[in-house]
Design a protein around this motif. Structure first.
Motif, PDB file in Angstrom:
ATOM      1  N   GLU A 151       7.536  31.339  37.711  1.00 22.81           N
ATOM      2  CA  GLU A 151       6.880  30.786  38.899  1.00 22.81           C
ATOM      3  C   GLU A 151       7.864  30.662  40.060  1.00 22.81           C
ATOM      4  O   GLU A 151       7.517  30.941  41.218  1.00 22.81           O
ATOM      5  CB  GLU A 151       6.281  29.419  38.566  1.00 22.81           C
ATOM      6  N   ASN A 152       9.093  30.250  39.759  1.00 23.46           N
ATOM      7  CA  ASN A 152      10.103  30.146  40.813  1.00 23.46           C
ATOM      8  C   ASN A 152      10.419  31.518  41.398  1.00 23.46           C
ATOM      9  O   ASN A 152      10.560  31.667  42.624  1.00 23.46           O
ATOM     10  CB  ASN A 152      11.377  29.497  40.265  1.00 23.46           C
ATOM     11  N   GLN A 153      10.533  32.529  40.529  1.00 23.20           N
ATOM     12  CA  GLN A 153      10.784  33.880  41.014  1.00 23.20           C
ATOM     13  C   GLN A 153       9.635  34.386  41.860  1.00 23.20           C
ATOM     14  O   GLN A 153       9.843  35.042  42.884  1.00 23.20           O
ATOM     15  CB  GLN A 153      11.030  34.814  39.825  1.00 23.20           C
ATOM     16  N   GLN A 154       8.407  34.081  41.435  1.00 24.72           N
ATOM     17  CA  GLN A 154       7.241  34.494  42.207  1.00 24.72           C
ATOM     18  C   GLN A 154       7.222  33.823  43.571  1.00 24.72           C
ATOM     19  O   GLN A 154       6.934  34.461  44.591  1.00 24.72           O
ATOM     20  CB  GLN A 154       5.962  34.152  41.420  1.00 24.72           C
ATOM     21  N   GLN A 160      10.095  35.593  50.498  1.00 23.11           N
ATOM     22  CA  GLN A 160      10.809  36.703  51.111  1.00 23.11           C
ATOM     23  C   GLN A 160       9.849  37.673  51.778  1.00 23.11           C
ATOM     24  O   GLN A 160      10.114  38.160  52.878  1.00 23.11           O
ATOM     25  CB  GLN A 160      11.636  37.424  50.050  1.00 23.11           C
ATOM     26  N   GLU A 161       8.726  37.944  51.105  1.00 23.78           N
ATOM     27  CA  GLU A 161       7.738  38.850  51.694  1.00 23.78           C
ATOM     28  C   GLU A 161       7.168  38.273  52.991  1.00 23.78           C
ATOM     29  O   GLU A 161       6.985  38.986  53.977  1.00 23.78           O
ATOM     30  CB  GLU A 161       6.618  39.093  50.691  1.00 23.78           C
ATOM     31  N   GLN A 162       6.917  36.962  52.987  1.00 21.22           N
ATOM     32  CA  GLN A 162       6.396  36.321  54.191  1.00 21.22           C
ATOM     33  C   GLN A 162       7.419  36.390  55.327  1.00 21.22           C
ATOM     34  O   GLN A 162       7.063  36.648  56.479  1.00 21.22           O
ATOM     35  CB  GLN A 162       6.046  34.868  53.881  1.00 21.22           C
ATOM     36  N   GLN A 166       7.005  38.225  58.916  1.00 19.19           N
ATOM     37  CA  GLN A 166       7.235  37.537  60.179  1.00 19.19           C
ATOM     38  C   GLN A 166       8.283  38.253  61.022  1.00 19.19           C
ATOM     39  O   GLN A 166       8.135  38.402  62.228  1.00 19.19           O
ATOM     40  CB  GLN A 166       7.666  36.092  59.902  1.00 19.19           C
ATOM     41  N   ASN A 167       9.342  38.730  60.356  1.00 15.20           N
ATOM     42  CA  ASN A 167      10.374  39.460  61.080  1.00 15.20           C
ATOM     43  C   ASN A 167       9.821  40.762  61.634  1.00 15.20           C
ATOM     44  O   ASN A 167      10.164  41.169  62.749  1.00 15.20           O
ATOM     45  CB  ASN A 167      11.563  39.741  60.151  1.00 15.20           C
ATOM     46  N   GLY A 168       8.967  41.443  60.850  1.00 11.40           N
ATOM     47  CA  GLY A 168       8.381  42.689  61.328  1.00 11.40           C
ATOM     48  C   GLY A 168       7.489  42.468  62.534  1.00 11.40           C
ATOM     49  O   GLY A 168       7.544  43.211  63.509  1.00 11.40           O
ATOM     50  N   GLU A 169       6.673  41.419  62.506  1.00  8.57           N
ATOM     51  CA  GLU A 169       5.814  41.112  63.646  1.00  8.57           C
ATOM     52  C   GLU A 169       6.649  40.746  64.857  1.00  8.57           C
ATOM     53  O   GLU A 169       6.360  41.144  65.978  1.00  8.57           O
ATOM     54  CB  GLU A 169       4.868  39.968  63.283  1.00  8.57           C
ATOM     55  N   GLY A 170       7.728  40.015  64.620  1.00  6.37           N
ATOM     56  CA  GLY A 170       8.607  39.649  65.729  1.00  6.37           C
ATOM     57  C   GLY A 170       9.265  40.868  66.332  1.00  6.37           C
ATOM     58  O   GLY A 170       9.409  40.991  67.544  1.00  6.37           O
ATOM     59  N   GLY A 171       9.678  41.859  65.460  1.00  5.74           N
ATOM     60  CA  GLY A 171      10.297  43.073  65.966  1.00  5.74           C
ATOM     61  C   GLY A 171       9.327  43.901  66.782  1.00  5.74           C
ATOM     62  O   GLY A 171       9.670  44.440  67.827  1.00  5.74           O
TER      63      GLY A 171
END
Length: 253
Positions: A151-154, A160-162, A166-171
């Motif tokens: 569960e912690n890994q998930q 990280q995916e989120q 967010q970084n992609g939308e910002g770029g």
């Protein structure tokens, strides 16, 4: 826990009956009969009455059994713990700890179950059933730890995916803003260049930037050049004639 365990312990505890008061002993006997008949509510009442008369290891142990069968594992654990503290006989104390471990196991408190089984095995190290129950509790703890790790890994992966999204939308927003800014600068440069061209005079091969100024055709320009050339010839001829004749005019002072 098995029914056979209860019966064995009932017989064992009954050998201690002379040490109990008559009223407590009678209540225990009634509770035993109700328990054997599967009437656990009646057994609970009789065992409760017995420990009110005399708080004994037997009464608490048997009351714990009745509560356990009714699914009241938390209350059963309290009775088994009390029985283990009151019991003088090591075998009774070992069985009380084992049943205490079973109560914790049914509540999915596997760490407490492990500790209770260990307590039982310290007294009766050769008890195969307690060893088996201890192994099951330890396995449950391992499965819980593996599940928590997954569960912690998930959660880490989702986070990280989120962040990447967010970084992609910002770029993309940044690129759009940069493109808009560049387009604005190019538009400003184009307007400025056009204004400068309007302010500068016309150059050969290009139309005059001033629309109000009259335009001269090529034929007209050649005709004017011809006239200027003829006038220049006549002027030179007159100058040569004047040089030959000299100055004849008088000067008035």
């Amino acid at each position: 826990m098995h029914y056979r365990t209860y019966i064995t312990l009932f017989l064992l505890l009954c050998t201690c009956a002379p040490a109990l008061s008559q009223s407590s002993h009678r209540a225990l006997r009634r509770g035993d009969r109700a328990y054997k008949d599967g009437n656990y509510s009646e057994a609970e009442r009789e065992y409760g009455s017995a420990i009110q008369d005399e708080n004994s290891a037997k009464g608490n142990y048997n009351l714990g059994n009745a509560l356990y069968e009714r699914g009241e594992f938390g209350e059963a654990a309290k009775r088994y713990e009390e029985a283990a503290g009151l019991a003088d006989d090591p075998e009774i104390r070992s069985r009380a700890y084992r049943n205490l471990g079973d109560s914790y196991y049914r509540q999915q408190d596997f760490k407490q179950a492990v500790e209770s089984y260990k307590q039982s095995l310290r007294i009766s190290p050769d008890d195969a059933e307690t060893k088996y129950n201890l192994t099951k509790a330890i396995r449950e703890i391992q499965q819980q730890q593996e599940q928590e790790q997954q569960e912690n890994q998930q959660q880490d992966g989702d986070q990280q995916e989120q962040e990447q999204q967010q970084n992609g939308e910002g770029g993309e927003n940044g690129d759009q803003q940069q493109q808009q800014q560049q387009a604005g600068e190019q538009s400003e440069d184009g307007e400025q260049s056009e204004q400068e061209q309007q302010q500068q005079p016309g150059t050969p091969g290009q139309p005059n930037a001033n629309p109000d100024q009259p335009q001269m055709s090529r034929e007209e320009a050649e005709r004017q050049l011809g006239i200027a050339a003829e006038e220049e010839k006549r002027t030179l001829s007159r100058l040569r004639q004047a040089d030959q004749q000299g100055c004849t005019g008088n000067k008035d002072w």
